[in-house]
Motif scaffolding. Structure first.
Motif, PDB file in Angstrom:
ATOM      1  N   ILE A   1      41.919  54.596  43.249  1.00  0.00           N
ATOM      2  CA  ILE A   1      42.505  53.397  43.835  1.00  0.00           C
ATOM      3  C   ILE A   1      44.015  53.558  43.836  1.00  0.00           C
ATOM      4  CG2 ILE A   1      42.825  50.909  43.595  1.00  0.00           C
ATOM      5  CD1 ILE A   1      40.127  50.869  42.071  1.00  0.00           C
ATOM      6  N   LEU A   2      44.618  53.394  44.995  1.00  0.00           N
ATOM      7  CA  LEU A   2      46.071  53.431  45.107  1.00  0.00           C
ATOM      8  C   LEU A   2      46.577  52.004  44.917  1.00  0.00           C
ATOM      9  CD1 LEU A   2      48.755  54.809  45.728  1.00  0.00           C
ATOM     10  CD2 LEU A   2      48.272  54.434  48.157  1.00  0.00           C
ATOM     11  N   ALA A   3      47.350  51.777  43.864  1.00  0.00           N
ATOM     12  CA  ALA A   3      47.849  50.441  43.541  1.00  0.00           C
ATOM     13  C   ALA A   3      49.294  50.288  43.993  1.00  0.00           C
ATOM     14  CB  ALA A   3      47.722  50.191  42.036  1.00  0.00           C
ATOM     15  N   TYR A   4      49.476  50.081  45.287  1.00  0.00           N
ATOM     16  CA  TYR A   4      50.801  49.816  45.832  1.00  0.00           C
ATOM     17  C   TYR A   4      50.710  48.544  46.674  1.00  0.00           C
ATOM     18  CZ  TYR A   4      55.417  50.337  47.779  1.00  0.00           C
ATOM     19  OH  TYR A   4      56.732  50.110  48.108  1.00  0.00           O
ATOM     20  N   ASN A   5      51.376  47.496  46.205  1.00  0.00           N
ATOM     21  CA  ASN A   5      51.413  46.215  46.900  1.00  0.00           C
ATOM     22  C   ASN A   5      50.007  45.655  47.147  1.00  0.00           C
ATOM     23  OD1 ASN A   5      52.637  44.003  48.050  1.00  0.00           O
ATOM     24  ND2 ASN A   5      52.885  44.945  50.050  1.00  0.00           N
ATOM     25  N   VAL A   6      49.201  45.613  46.094  1.00  0.00           N
ATOM     26  CA  VAL A   6      47.812  45.151  46.210  1.00  0.00           C
ATOM     27  C   VAL A   6      47.447  44.111  45.157  1.00  0.00           C
ATOM     28  CG1 VAL A   6      46.915  47.227  47.335  1.00  0.00           C
ATOM     29  CG2 VAL A   6      47.028  47.130  44.845  1.00  0.00           C
ATOM     30  N   ASP A   7      48.407  43.301  44.742  1.00  0.00           N
ATOM     31  CA  ASP A   7      48.152  42.314  43.688  1.00  0.00           C
ATOM     32  C   ASP A   7      46.927  41.448  43.980  1.00  0.00           C
ATOM     33  OD1 ASP A   7      50.427  43.292  42.524  1.00  0.00           O
ATOM     34  OD2 ASP A   7      51.615  41.480  42.794  1.00  0.00           O
ATOM     35  N   ARG A   8      46.803  41.001  45.206  1.00  0.00           N
ATOM     36  CA  ARG A   8      45.735  40.073  45.556  1.00  0.00           C
ATOM     37  C   ARG A   8      44.352  40.724  45.569  1.00  0.00           C
ATOM     38  NH1 ARG A   8      46.384  37.497  51.187  1.00  0.00           N
ATOM     39  NH2 ARG A   8      44.244  37.827  51.737  1.00  0.00           N
ATOM     40  N   PHE A   9      44.279  41.977  45.964  1.00  0.00           N
ATOM     41  CA  PHE A   9      42.979  42.628  46.151  1.00  0.00           C
ATOM     42  C   PHE A   9      42.543  43.499  44.978  1.00  0.00           C
ATOM     43  CE2 PHE A   9      44.916  42.122  50.353  1.00  0.00           C
ATOM     44  CZ  PHE A   9      44.009  41.238  50.904  1.00  0.00           C
ATOM     45  N   LEU A  10      43.473  43.915  44.142  1.00  0.00           N
ATOM     46  CA  LEU A  10      43.162  44.890  43.095  1.00  0.00           C
ATOM     47  C   LEU A  10      42.028  44.458  42.165  1.00  0.00           C
ATOM     48  CD1 LEU A  10      43.847  47.674  42.038  1.00  0.00           C
ATOM     49  CD2 LEU A  10      45.607  46.627  40.605  1.00  0.00           C
ATOM     50  N   PRO A  11      41.997  43.231  41.655  1.00  0.00           N
ATOM     51  CA  PRO A  11      40.873  42.867  40.765  1.00  0.00           C
ATOM     52  C   PRO A  11      39.517  43.019  41.433  1.00  0.00           C
ATOM     53  CG  PRO A  11      42.605  41.216  40.651  1.00  0.00           C
ATOM     54  CD  PRO A  11      42.968  42.143  41.776  1.00  0.00           C
ATOM     55  N   HIS A  12      39.430  42.677  42.709  1.00  0.00           N
ATOM     56  CA  HIS A  12      38.157  42.770  43.437  1.00  0.00           C
ATOM     57  C   HIS A  12      37.751  44.225  43.665  1.00  0.00           C
ATOM     58  CE1 HIS A  12      38.582  38.507  44.053  1.00  0.00           C
ATOM     59  NE2 HIS A  12      39.785  38.715  44.570  1.00  0.00           N
ATOM     60  N   VAL A  13      38.724  45.070  43.966  1.00  0.00           N
ATOM     61  CA  VAL A  13      38.432  46.483  44.210  1.00  0.00           C
ATOM     62  C   VAL A  13      37.964  47.162  42.917  1.00  0.00           C
ATOM     63  CG1 VAL A  13      39.412  48.697  44.920  1.00  0.00           C
ATOM     64  CG2 VAL A  13      40.017  46.616  46.152  1.00  0.00           C
ATOM     65  N   VAL A  14      38.645  46.875  41.810  1.00  0.00           N
ATOM     66  CA  VAL A  14      38.254  47.474  40.524  1.00  0.00           C
ATOM     67  C   VAL A  14      36.840  47.026  40.155  1.00  0.00           C
ATOM     68  CG1 VAL A  14      38.762  47.603  38.056  1.00  0.00           C
ATOM     69  CG2 VAL A  14      40.624  47.709  39.721  1.00  0.00           C
ATOM     70  N   GLU A  15      36.565  45.745  40.315  1.00  0.00           N
ATOM     71  CA  GLU A  15      35.227  45.244  40.000  1.00  0.00           C
ATOM     72  C   GLU A  15      34.174  45.880  40.902  1.00  0.00           C
ATOM     73  OE1 GLU A  15      32.599  41.156  40.113  1.00  0.00           O
ATOM     74  OE2 GLU A  15      34.757  41.025  40.476  1.00  0.00           O
TER      75      GLU A  15
END
Length: 83
Positions: free
Chosen positions: A7-21
Motif C-alpha cells: 500500500i502506497l500511503a501518500y495523501n490517503v488519510d480518508r481511504f487508508l483504514p479501509h484499504v488496510v482492513e
C-alpha cells in the motif's frame, strides 16, 4: 504459499483504514510504504511539499484494522523515495 500486499500511503488519510482492513483479511502481510515527499519527476514539488499522510495516520489506520479483526503482519516503511 504466502501472499503480501503493498500500500502506497501518500495523501490517503480518508481511504487508508479501509484499504488496510480490506487487504488484511486476505493476505499474510501488508507493506505500507509512506514516502516523505512527492516523487522526483516533479522536482519543484519535492522542494516544497511533504506527504500529508503522517505516520500517526498510518498507525491509526492499522489500529482501526486491528480493532476489526485484521491479524496479518504489517510493516511500515518510511523513507524518502525518488521513484
Amino acid at each position: 504459499m504466502r501472499v503480501a500486499g503493498h500500500i502506497l500511503a501518500y495523501n490517503v488519510d480518508r481511504f487508508l483504514p479501509h484499504v488496510v482492513e480490506n487487504c488484511g483479511r486476505f493476505i499474510d502481510k501488508i507493506f505500507i510504504v509512506r514516502p516523505e515527499r512527492p516523487w522526483a519527476y516533479l522536482p519543484g514539488s519535492r522542494a516544497t511539499r511533504t506527504n500529508p499522510t503522517t505516520r500517526e495516520k498510518v498507525d491509526e489506520a492499522i489500529a482501526a484494522a486491528r480493532a476489526k479483526g485484521v491479524s496479518c503482519e504489517i510493516e511500515v516503511i518510511c523513507s524518502d523515495f525518488e521513484t
